[in-house]
Design an enzyme around this catalytic site. Structure first.
Site, PDB file in Angstrom:
ATOM      1  N   THR A  32       0.856  -1.196   0.000  1.00  0.00           N
ATOM      2  CA  THR A  32       0.000   0.000   0.000  1.00  0.00           C
ATOM      3  C   THR A  32       0.890   1.243   0.000  1.00  0.00           C
ATOM      4  O   THR A  32       2.000   1.202   0.538  1.00  0.00           O
ATOM      5  CB  THR A  32      -0.875  -0.018   1.272  1.00  0.00           C
ATOM      6  N   THR A  35       4.485   4.696  -3.176  1.00  0.00           N
ATOM      7  CA  THR A  35       5.556   3.993  -3.900  1.00  0.00           C
ATOM      8  C   THR A  35       4.978   2.749  -4.565  1.00  0.00           C
ATOM      9  O   THR A  35       5.243   2.479  -5.744  1.00  0.00           O
ATOM     10  CB  THR A  35       6.692   3.596  -2.927  1.00  0.00           C
ATOM     11  N   ASP A  91       7.842   3.323   5.860  1.00  0.00           N
ATOM     12  CA  ASP A  91       8.053   4.689   6.341  1.00  0.00           C
ATOM     13  C   ASP A  91       9.498   4.882   6.782  1.00  0.00           C
ATOM     14  O   ASP A  91      10.065   5.948   6.597  1.00  0.00           O
ATOM     15  CB  ASP A  91       7.068   4.980   7.473  1.00  0.00           C
ATOM     16  N   LYS A 101       6.158   0.453   9.239  1.00  0.00           N
ATOM     17  CA  LYS A 101       5.124   0.631   8.236  1.00  0.00           C
ATOM     18  C   LYS A 101       3.837   1.085   8.926  1.00  0.00           C
ATOM     19  O   LYS A 101       3.766   1.073  10.134  1.00  0.00           O
ATOM     20  CB  LYS A 101       4.891  -0.690   7.490  1.00  0.00           C
ATOM     21  N   GLU A 110      -0.857  -5.710   5.784  1.00  0.00           N
ATOM     22  CA  GLU A 110       0.472  -5.743   5.136  1.00  0.00           C
ATOM     23  C   GLU A 110       1.366  -6.784   5.809  1.00  0.00           C
ATOM     24  O   GLU A 110       2.107  -7.519   5.146  1.00  0.00           O
ATOM     25  CB  GLU A 110       1.141  -4.369   5.211  1.00  0.00           C
ATOM     26  N   LYS A 128      13.962   7.042   3.180  1.00  0.00           N
ATOM     27  CA  LYS A 128      13.391   6.045   4.089  1.00  0.00           C
ATOM     28  C   LYS A 128      14.457   5.297   4.901  1.00  0.00           C
ATOM     29  O   LYS A 128      14.145   4.633   5.886  1.00  0.00           O
ATOM     30  CB  LYS A 128      12.558   5.019   3.302  1.00  0.00           C
TER      31      LYS A 128
END
Ligand code: 5RP
Length: 243
Positions: A32, A35, A91, A101, A110, A128
């Site tokens: 998700t 990116t 993230d 994340k 996820e 990141k």
């Protein structure tokens, strides 16, 4: 929460590179975020233009809707436990390929999809990559609404500054795809990851944390000049090369 359109070019580059790893016949875990959106668009192009035959397992309504529009066939997450390759954004990613994340509130599904995958690959732009997780970006937890006050009290007691994530185009809190709250935990000091993860999961009503510890086998990190591929090996070391 999100960096918005920051580094969109790098996100596109890395999303495309990851889509090239997908082969005919694969069941593909689809993450998700902005990116991954580039990854999905390239998969859609390959499904139409190259007759690529794949099945997607999506991690959010966002990804499922995009797959629907692009004609990528999607399987029900709960009916599958075999995924050949899962690709997702993050993230923050550290040099051991642990990640935070959940910037898109999708980390519970996820993590389920990542856990099913033979190979789980993180993709991101170079912003990141960090030395220590959780200092710039909070650790999100998904929480059953009825547990809100208990979770706020318990997380304060372990040194976090917990903040209920608020929606932008809706009054009140963000509600995850699973109908729950997201609480972002801000820490001033680096945390011992497995320990803080277990502590958080031990609080009743916490469904999942955004900490992905030891799950990824590779991270594709896009910089201005190249994409670095970071990998871990069984001895716990890691290697990097460029493409
Ligand atoms: C969603 C996520 C995303 O993968 C993460 O927030 C990165 O997003 P982006 O690619 O938009 O920077 O974990 O829950």
């Amino acid at each position: 929460m999100k960096a918005g359109s920051y580094n969109l070019e790098l996100k596109e580059k890395v999303g495309l590179a990851a889509a090239n790893l997908v082969q005919n016949g694969m069941t593909v875990g689809i993450g998700t975020g902005s990116t991954v959106e580039f990854f999905i668009r390239e998969l859609g192009r390959r499904v139409k233009g190259e007759d690529l035959n794949i099945k997607g397992i999506t991690t959010s309504h966002q990804s499922k809707i995009l797959c629907y529009h692009l004609g990528i066939p999607v399987l029900d997450v709960g009916m599958t436990d075999q995924v050949d390759l899962a690709v997702d954004g993050a993230d923050e990613i550290d040099h051991s390929l642990n990640a935070i994340k959940g910037g898109g509130a999708a980390h519970t599904i996820e993590k389920i999809v990542a856990a099913m995958a033979q190979q789980f690959i993180l993709i991101g732009d170079e912003s990141k990559l960090v030395d220590h997780l959780g200092l710039k970006f909070p650790i999100p937890i998904e929480v059953i609404p009825e547990a809100m006050s208990l979770v706020l009290r318990r997380t304060k007691a372990i040194g976090a500054d917990p903040r209920i994530r608020m929606a932008v185009k809706k009054d009140g809190p963000v509600i995850s795809d699973n109908g729950n709250f997201i609480i972002d935990l801000y820490f001033k000091q680096p945390q011992t990851l497995p320990q803080i993860n277990n502590l958080l999961l031990s609080i009743p009503g916490v469904i999942e944390t955004g900490l992905f510890i030891g799950m990824a086998s590779k991270a594709f990190i896009a910089g201005a000049e190249s994409i670095k591929i970071l990998t871990t090996n069984k001895e716990g070391g890691n290697q990097a090369w460029e493409m």
